[in-house]
Design a protein around this motif. Structure first.
Motif, PDB file in Angstrom:
ATOM      1  N   PRO A   1      13.447  -3.030  -7.736  1.00  0.00           N
ATOM      2  CA  PRO A   1      13.793  -2.299  -8.916  1.00  0.00           C
ATOM      3  C   PRO A   1      12.861  -2.667 -10.218  1.00  0.00           C
ATOM      4  N   GLY A   2      12.728  -3.979 -10.453  1.00  0.00           N
ATOM      5  CA  GLY A   2      11.894  -4.568 -11.428  1.00  0.00           C
ATOM      6  C   GLY A   2      10.477  -3.926 -11.661  1.00  0.00           C
ATOM      7  N   ARG A   3       9.950  -4.347 -10.449  1.00  0.00           N
ATOM      8  CA  ARG A   3       8.572  -4.002  -9.965  1.00  0.00           C
ATOM      9  C   ARG A   3       8.209  -2.402 -10.637  1.00  0.00           C
ATOM     10  N   ALA A   4       9.065  -1.547  -9.891  1.00  0.00           N
ATOM     11  CA  ALA A   4       8.947   0.027 -10.295  1.00  0.00           C
ATOM     12  C   ALA A   4       9.288  -0.053 -11.777  1.00  0.00           C
ATOM     13  N   ARG A   5      10.113  -0.766 -12.254  1.00  0.00           N
ATOM     14  CA  ARG A   5      10.269  -0.430 -13.779  1.00  0.00           C
ATOM     15  C   ARG A   5       9.008  -0.887 -14.623  1.00  0.00           C
TER      16      ARG A   5
ATOM     17  N   ASN B   1       0.790  -1.199   0.006  1.00  0.00           N
ATOM     18  CA  ASN B   1       0.083  -0.009  -0.033  1.00  0.00           C
ATOM     19  C   ASN B   1       1.122   1.302   0.023  1.00  0.00           C
ATOM     20  N   ASP B   2       2.016   1.362   0.583  1.00  0.00           N
ATOM     21  CA  ASP B   2       2.950   2.502   0.584  1.00  0.00           C
ATOM     22  C   ASP B   2       3.460   2.564  -0.720  1.00  0.00           C
ATOM     23  N   PHE B   3       3.487   1.764  -1.544  1.00  0.00           N
ATOM     24  CA  PHE B   3       4.097   1.992  -3.142  1.00  0.00           C
ATOM     25  C   PHE B   3       2.898   2.453  -3.753  1.00  0.00           C
TER      26      PHE B   3
ATOM     27  N   ASP C   1      13.346   6.559  -5.661  1.00  0.00           N
ATOM     28  CA  ASP C   1      14.444   5.694  -5.101  1.00  0.00           C
ATOM     29  C   ASP C   1      13.581   5.051  -3.960  1.00  0.00           C
ATOM     30  N   ARG C   2      12.452   5.888  -3.367  1.00  0.00           N
ATOM     31  CA  ARG C   2      11.595   5.227  -2.307  1.00  0.00           C
ATOM     32  C   ARG C   2      10.808   4.069  -2.741  1.00  0.00           C
ATOM     33  N   ALA C   3      10.307   4.309  -4.005  1.00  0.00           N
ATOM     34  CA  ALA C   3       9.473   3.191  -4.651  1.00  0.00           C
ATOM     35  C   ALA C   3      10.223   1.863  -4.914  1.00  0.00           C
ATOM     36  N   VAL C   4      11.595   2.068  -5.427  1.00  0.00           N
ATOM     37  CA  VAL C   4      12.419   0.971  -5.170  1.00  0.00           C
ATOM     38  C   VAL C   4      12.669   0.108  -4.119  1.00  0.00           C
ATOM     39  N   ARG C   5      12.730   0.918  -2.842  1.00  0.00           N
ATOM     40  CA  ARG C   5      12.959   0.437  -1.815  1.00  0.00           C
ATOM     41  C   ARG C   5      11.762  -0.420  -1.395  1.00  0.00           C
ATOM     42  N   LEU C   6      10.546   0.123  -1.455  1.00  0.00           N
ATOM     43  CA  LEU C   6       9.301  -0.224  -1.157  1.00  0.00           C
ATOM     44  C   LEU C   6       8.848  -1.658  -1.855  1.00  0.00           C
TER      45      LEU C   6
ATOM     46  N   LEU D   1       5.704   8.657  -9.508  1.00  0.00           N
ATOM     47  CA  LEU D   1       6.576   7.662  -9.398  1.00  0.00           C
ATOM     48  C   LEU D   1       7.946   7.935  -9.859  1.00  0.00           C
ATOM     49  N   GLU D   2       8.230   8.826 -10.835  1.00  0.00           N
ATOM     50  CA  GLU D   2       9.547   9.304 -11.155  1.00  0.00           C
ATOM     51  C   GLU D   2      10.042  10.173  -9.972  1.00  0.00           C
ATOM     52  N   ARG D   3       9.229  10.916  -9.492  1.00  0.00           N
ATOM     53  CA  ARG D   3       9.644  11.958  -8.146  1.00  0.00           C
ATOM     54  C   ARG D   3      10.001  11.157  -7.043  1.00  0.00           C
TER      55      ARG D   3
END
Length: 440
Positions: free
Chosen positions: A391-395, A160-162, A383-388, A378-380
């Motif tokens: 990297p693949g999911r954010a991409r 949910n944080d993502f 880094d936090r999105a990747v941590r949550l 997402l782009e803004r």
């Protein structure tokens, strides 16, 4: 082999039959292509192996999600330039994807020679493993209760944080409703509020009525309807994470006496009748084989005079509807088993179930604007999105949302709100005499 970028460009242009609209930058630091254009970056030989062992969309997706393929420059411009060559369909392919033309080109002797050269350049002659973010290929009948729950979990139970980072405070994961600079929504949160309010007004909600929200997500629709229109509401979702988040919001709003959130398939809801049903961005998961059942179930859950607002993405109709296929990237990485239908079929199936369709509003451009806002969020917070997540999911999310925005802008897909009524015997629908009176 020197100048890998030049060789890749030459092969791609021979296969696709047109100049590449992007630059190619390879792992050996070579670069080729039109000056000033966005660069398609092959970060490793593995990116080429993904493409060679799975030509077309899935190979590109795997290379992108794994981080072996990237874009340097404007992602929208790169995708827009590549769309006609890779994703668009043409009459010469009888509605089939462009990879059919690619595979025919690969069969030509002069191209086979170049492919052998590229196989040598790509390194190890074994296919790379798919990224972990890829959903396993499902087997067996589509849209069983169990399979649908697994598909929903793949997309929605990623944290949910993502989703808060991407969607913003509204936590609404469907097309917002934008206005003009003079009198309409100026921010994403305002546009989502306006969309929820528009749906409540179309449904003509009144204090004390019962509302069912099918595919309730994080609870935004039921909260808005209860707070501003005084209804009692039930929201159903197949996502455990969504339900937990929605219940917390309901409790914090002091509305547990008027809102119930269930982890439940819509096919198992048996406590009708309801005065109104909202289905916002959920019907895309239903599938062609189950849509008649979906329409009949919702019809049966409404009392006579009950209203349905069906908010659903639509695709363009094909000359041969049997040739329709779900994009491989979307099916494997985003919405497993999701399907889109033309708006005409949706309206026909709702009518077949007994509904009287009262209004259809196309809001295609609104979804393009919404998606561009989500991509920017997402782009803004990358880094936090990747941590949550990973990297693949954010991409995955960045690619699918950017590509979807372009698809709406190019009229490859649309989105429509269909207002329908379970008209009682005698024909008194209870709807306003003037069309679209909900606009006020």
């Amino acid at each position: 082999m020197a100048d890998a970028a030049g060789r890749l460009t030459k092969l791609a242009e021979e296969v696709l039959g047109a100049p590449l609209p992007v630059r190619i930058r390879a792992w050996d630091r070579s670069e080729s292509g039109p000056p000033g254009a966005p660069a398609l970056v092959f970060r490793s030989r593995r990116a080429l192996r993904h493409l060679l062992f799975k030509p077309g969309e899935l190979g590109l997706a795997r290379a992108w999600v794994a981080g072996d393929l990237d874009v340097d420059g404007d992602l929208y411009a790169a995708l827009d330039g590549l769309a006609e060559m890779i994703w668009e369909r043409g009459p010469e392919d009888d509605g089939k994807p462009q990879r059919a033309a690619v595979l025919r080109a690969l069969a030509r002797p002069e191209i086979r020679s170049a492919v052998r050269e590229l196989l040598s350049l790509a390194g190890a002659p074994i296919p790379p493993r798919p990224p972990a973010e890829e959903a396993p290929k499902s087997h067996g009948p589509l849209h069983t209760l169990r399979r649908d729950k697994q598909a929903i979990s793949h997309h929605y139970d990623v944290g949910n944080d993502f989703y808060e980072l991407v969607l913003g405070p509204s936590m609404v994961y469907s097309c917002a409703y934008w206005g003009t600079d003079e009198d309409g929504a100026a921010t994403l949160e305002e546009a989502q509020r306006d969309k929820l309010d528009l749906i409540c007004r179309k449904l003509n909600l009144k204090e004390g009525e019962r509302l069912l929200d099918v595919g309730c997500g994080w609870g935004s629709m039921v909260l808005h309807a209860a707070q501003h229109y005084g209804v009692s509401a039930v929201g159903v979702t197949l996502s455990e994470e969504q339900a937990a988040y929605a219940r917390k919001r309901v409790a914090e709003a002091g509305l547990t006496d008027r809102i119930e959130i269930r982890v439940q398939d819509y096919r198992l809801v048996k406590d009708g009748p309801y005065d109104a049903i909202s289905s916002i961005g959920m019907a895309e998961h239903v599938g062609r084989a189950r849509y008649a059942e979906y329409a009949a179930d919702l019809y049966g859950l409404l009392k006579p005079g009950g209203r349905l607002l069906n908010h659903q993405i639509a695709r363009r109709p094909l000359a041969d509807e049997d040739s329709y296929h779900v994009d491989e990237f979307i099916d494997r990485y985003v919405f497993p088993d999701g399907e889109l239908a033309p708006i005409g079929r949706t309206v026909a199936q709702l009518e077949d179930a007994g509904f009287e369709v009262r209004d259809v509003e196309a809001i295609r451009e609104h979804y393009a604007l919404t998606l561009r806002q989500w991509v920017a969020n997402l782009e803004r917070h990358w880094d936090r999105a990747v941590r949550l997540t990973t990297p693949g999911r954010a991409r995955v999310w960045r690619l699918y949302m950017a590509a979807s925005a372009l698809s709406f802008e190019r009229n490859r897909i649309g989105v429509n709100q269909v207002l329908a009524v379970r008209t009682p015997e005698g024909g008194a629908s209870g709807m306003p005499l003037r069309a679209r009176e909900w606009r006020g």
